[in-house]
Design a protein around this motif. Sequence first.
Motif, mmCIF file in Angstrom:
data_model
loop_
_atom_site.group_PDB
_atom_site.id
_atom_site.type_symbol
_atom_site.label_atom_id
_atom_site.label_comp_id
_atom_site.label_asym_id
_atom_site.label_seq_id
_atom_site.Cartn_x
_atom_site.Cartn_y
_atom_site.Cartn_z
ATOM 1 N N UNK A 188 0.848 -1.197 0.000
ATOM 2 C CA UNK A 188 0.000 0.000 0.000
ATOM 3 C C UNK A 188 0.881 1.243 0.000
ATOM 4 N N UNK A 189 1.912 1.247 0.840
ATOM 5 C CA UNK A 189 2.845 2.384 0.885
ATOM 6 C C UNK A 189 3.526 2.584 -0.463
ATOM 7 N N UNK A 190 3.899 1.469 -1.114
ATOM 8 C CA UNK A 190 4.545 1.547 -2.422
ATOM 9 C C UNK A 190 3.599 2.145 -3.458
ATOM 10 N N UNK A 191 2.321 1.733 -3.400
ATOM 11 C CA UNK A 191 1.324 2.264 -4.347
ATOM 12 C C UNK A 191 1.132 3.759 -4.134
ATOM 13 N N UNK A 192 1.072 4.194 -2.877
ATOM 14 C CA UNK A 192 0.915 5.625 -2.583
ATOM 15 C C UNK A 192 2.095 6.417 -3.130
ATOM 16 N N UNK A 193 3.285 5.865 -2.974
ATOM 17 C CA UNK A 193 4.485 6.534 -3.475
ATOM 18 C C UNK A 193 4.448 6.644 -4.994
ATOM 19 N N UNK A 194 4.007 5.571 -5.661
ATOM 20 C CA UNK A 194 3.901 5.584 -7.127
ATOM 21 C C UNK A 194 2.839 6.562 -7.613
ATOM 22 N N UNK A 195 1.875 6.854 -6.771
ATOM 23 C CA UNK A 195 0.827 7.820 -7.098
ATOM 24 C C UNK A 195 1.288 9.244 -6.806
ATOM 25 N N UNK A 196 2.517 9.377 -6.314
ATOM 26 C CA UNK A 196 3.061 10.703 -6.020
ATOM 27 C C UNK A 196 2.593 11.260 -4.695
ATOM 28 N N UNK A 202 -5.651 1.650 -8.407
ATOM 29 C CA UNK A 202 -4.252 2.093 -8.327
ATOM 30 C C UNK A 202 -3.593 1.586 -7.039
ATOM 31 N N UNK A 203 -4.331 1.649 -5.928
ATOM 32 C CA UNK A 203 -3.767 1.187 -4.661
ATOM 33 C C UNK A 203 -3.609 -0.334 -4.662
ATOM 34 N N UNK A 204 -4.462 -1.035 -5.425
ATOM 35 C CA UNK A 204 -4.428 -2.503 -5.474
ATOM 36 C C UNK A 204 -3.469 -3.043 -6.540
ATOM 37 N N UNK A 205 -2.654 -2.179 -7.140
ATOM 38 C CA UNK A 205 -1.811 -2.583 -8.268
ATOM 39 C C UNK A 205 -1.055 -3.882 -8.017
#
Length: 471
Positions: free
Chosen positions: A23-31, A106-109
Amino acid sequence: MNVEEILTKSSFSMLKNKIDNRILSALKNMGLEKPTRIQAETLPHLLSNEDIIGAAKTGSGKTLAFLIPVIDKLVKLGFSRKHGVGCIILSPTRELALQTHQVLKKVLTNIDLSCCLIVGGEKKAKDILSLKKGVNIIVSTPGRLLDHLQNTENFNCNNLKCLVVDEADKLLEAGFEKEITGIIKLLPSKRQTILFSATIDSNVKNLARLAMKNDPIIVSTNDEKQSTVAGLQQGYCVCPVESRIPWLYKMLKKGRKLKTMVFFSSCKSVDFHYEFFNLHCKASVLSIHGRQSQARRKEAYQSFVDAQNGALFCTDVAARGLDIPSVDWIVQYDPPTDPKEYIHRVGRTARGLNNKGNAVILLRPEEEDFVNYLKEEKVYLDKYSFGDPPGDVQEMLEDLVSTNGVVKTLARKAYLSFLRCYKTHPMKNIFNIKTLDLKLAAKAFGFLEQPHVDFLKSSKKHQKLDKPDPL
């Protein structure tokens, strides 16, 4: 973990070892690196499995505030397709449901949880196929979800762990109380319930009592000194009714390199102005309203999300919840129903952390006192001047209405709709049909001669106007 700790460190990274790293990684990828205030204040409670009522201004980041803990909970419980539905998220409109679903994906990528969007306007067979495969998170509008709960076989909600009611005040305003009550009765009572709303009034509290078995935690980040976000510059412009079209033309021309949303009071008004500006003024314009097909609304919404500039002509169907990137201007061409709706309209800009935006409302001289009503709601407007609008645009419109049958028909429908909205406006002390010169108002729709409208006579017989437009 506490609120002060999250805000002091001001980073999602402090949640390491608290939530799943994916989840943290997805948030980071979302900027996204820093939590907003509502996220910081609600996450500790939600991650502790508490029921919550969260209130925050529109654009404050409520969507991720509930998606992060919901996903983390299902991951830790080891949910897969065979477990069925673990979370249901209710949204007031199809557009908001679509937007929530897009953020969810996006968060579930990199997370093996299934999700689906269930809204009216789509084929039920497609929903049923998804449900049969097994869905962990459903984002839905109330009517369609209740239909499936009552009529779709093998719709497995026995393992439901969380119910999210998003934009609760708007759900109630839209008349979904009966559907929400029906849904709650059919869901397992042992669950976490999350309710988010722009405001918390008595109706929202009543809904919370119905939906929640435990006493909820109430979190509000609304600033008592100001009802709109700090990065929003807002004002009003006084314009005679007959000069409205040239004013809007000049506004759009000045902002042609910007992204602008223009709010109208009716579907027919959107159609007329879209026809004129898009096809005859060659402006870059899209439109959304409640009488369009779901496919067309979806396409227009996505096109505007992706656009770098241009205008979206819309009704209040677009006033709630939609998170469209980088909207520079909100133009309220027709008045909102009340100060509350004004706030929701301007909430489409200056969203998130450190974002800025602009808003302007167009008022007739007789309506300027609306500014004082906004002050009572802690909304403060400057007075703007846009100079003299160009006269050649009005001439072009009048020529079109005189010679083009399609434009003339659209103009007449829009004019009647405009009058109906004034006749039925809740704030009659400000937006009063009796202060409106009908002939000059007709000029705003390109008519040299006022169309025959038996609207108000001394005998008090009223014209039979169209039924109200859906949003």
